[in-house]
Design an enzyme around this catalytic site. Structure first.
Site, mmCIF file in Angstrom:
data_model
loop_
_atom_site.group_PDB
_atom_site.id
_atom_site.type_symbol
_atom_site.label_atom_id
_atom_site.label_comp_id
_atom_site.label_asym_id
_atom_site.label_seq_id
_atom_site.Cartn_x
_atom_site.Cartn_y
_atom_site.Cartn_z
ATOM 1 N N ARG A 137 0.806 -1.225 0.000
ATOM 2 C CA ARG A 137 0.000 0.000 0.000
ATOM 3 C C ARG A 137 0.833 1.267 0.000
ATOM 4 O O ARG A 137 0.354 2.338 -0.310
ATOM 5 C CB ARG A 137 -0.910 0.027 1.238
ATOM 6 N N GLN A 192 6.471 25.148 16.623
ATOM 7 C CA GLN A 192 5.984 25.624 15.327
ATOM 8 C C GLN A 192 6.474 24.678 14.241
ATOM 9 O O GLN A 192 7.609 24.209 14.283
ATOM 10 C CB GLN A 192 6.518 27.042 15.068
ATOM 11 N N ASP A 193 5.608 24.400 13.258
ATOM 12 C CA ASP A 193 5.983 23.634 12.070
ATOM 13 C C ASP A 193 5.955 24.566 10.870
ATOM 14 O O ASP A 193 5.050 25.395 10.746
ATOM 15 C CB ASP A 193 4.999 22.489 11.813
ATOM 16 N N ARG A 217 18.208 28.694 -0.044
ATOM 17 C CA ARG A 217 17.644 29.427 1.088
ATOM 18 C C ARG A 217 18.656 29.369 2.222
ATOM 19 O O ARG A 217 18.956 28.309 2.740
ATOM 20 C CB ARG A 217 16.313 28.808 1.510
ATOM 21 N N HIS A 253 20.406 30.957 7.300
ATOM 22 C CA HIS A 253 19.483 31.664 8.181
ATOM 23 C C HIS A 253 19.646 31.221 9.633
ATOM 24 O O HIS A 253 20.033 30.086 9.905
ATOM 25 C CB HIS A 253 18.036 31.406 7.762
ATOM 26 N N LYS A 284 16.167 23.507 14.860
ATOM 27 C CA LYS A 284 15.325 23.078 13.737
ATOM 28 C C LYS A 284 15.495 21.582 13.510
ATOM 29 O O LYS A 284 16.610 21.055 13.596
ATOM 30 C CB LYS A 284 15.731 23.799 12.444
ATOM 31 N N ASP A 309 15.433 37.648 13.222
ATOM 32 C CA ASP A 309 15.748 36.899 12.013
ATOM 33 C C ASP A 309 16.986 37.482 11.339
ATOM 34 O O ASP A 309 17.062 38.693 11.113
ATOM 35 C CB ASP A 309 14.540 36.959 11.067
ATOM 36 N N LYS A 346 16.523 38.967 0.188
ATOM 37 C CA LYS A 346 17.134 38.889 1.529
ATOM 38 C C LYS A 346 18.473 38.151 1.468
ATOM 39 O O LYS A 346 19.467 38.605 2.042
ATOM 40 C CB LYS A 346 16.183 38.171 2.485
ATOM 41 N N ASP A 347 18.502 37.008 0.774
ATOM 42 C CA ASP A 347 19.736 36.228 0.712
ATOM 43 C C ASP A 347 20.785 36.863 -0.189
ATOM 44 O O ASP A 347 21.980 36.735 0.059
ATOM 45 C CB ASP A 347 19.436 34.789 0.294
#
Length: 181
Positions: free
Chosen positions: A23, A46-47, A59, A62, A72, A143, A167-168
């Site tokens: 399955r 937080q997710d 990305r 950070h 994380k 951040d 930003k990056d």
């Protein structure tokens, strides 16, 4: 669950058990009790879930400054990424060192990136989905980012032209940042 320590203390690769049959498959991506049995005691609050539609989307790097620093737990649920953690703790014996792990929807591996580390990833395929848990909510005031190709850190990214956010693109070098770990 298999837990592998990387060369950076606290940065671990977690490979959950996967149970499959005709399955499909099932896996526990987080079980507090099993994590604690392996010395990982984190209260996630937080997710997050991101989509990187273009191969080469980068990305990072950070992090959030204290007192809103985050641990994380990162996994790739669609496609393939090169996931990177960088030690930003100034008094650490591995300061400015980094590890890179390929996370894919197929290998089910996860990377635990503790507070004090920067994090970034490169999409190695199109339509990459990344999900991660954090133990501190997002705080725009805390951040921060560091230039992904900072020569002082020397991350060896694959030879792919990166697709960056504004930003990056404008991220400072580590020497010009206000990192406070």
């Amino acid at each position: 669950m298999k837990v592998e320590q990387t060369k950076l203390e606290g940065v671990v690769i977690i490979t959950p058990r996967v149970f499959g049959d005709h399955r499909g498959w099932f896996t526990e991506t987080f079980n507090k009790e099993k994590f604690m049995e392996n010395g990982i005691d984190i209260d996630f609050v937080q997710d997050n879930h991101s989509l990187s539609s273009q191969k080469g989307t980068l990305r990072g790097i950070h992090f959030q400054k204290e007192p809103k620093a985050q641990t994380k737990l990162v996994r790739c649920t669609r496609g393939k990424i090169l996931d990177v953690a960088v030690d930003l703790r100034k008094n650490s014996p591995t300061y400015k060192e980094w590890v890179a792990v390929e996370l894919t929807a197929e290998n089910h591996k996860q990377l635990l990136v503790p507070k004090g580390f920067g994090h970034g990833f490169l999409a190695l395929t199109e339509n990459v989905e990344v999900q991660y848990k954090v133990d501190e909510v997002y705080s725009p005031d805390h951040d921060r980012s560091i230039k992904f190709n900072d020569p002082e850190i020397g991350i060896e990214w694959p030879d792919i032209k990166p697709v960056l956010s504004e930003k990056d693109e404008k991220a400072p070098l580590l020497k010009d940042s206000d990192v406070d770990f």
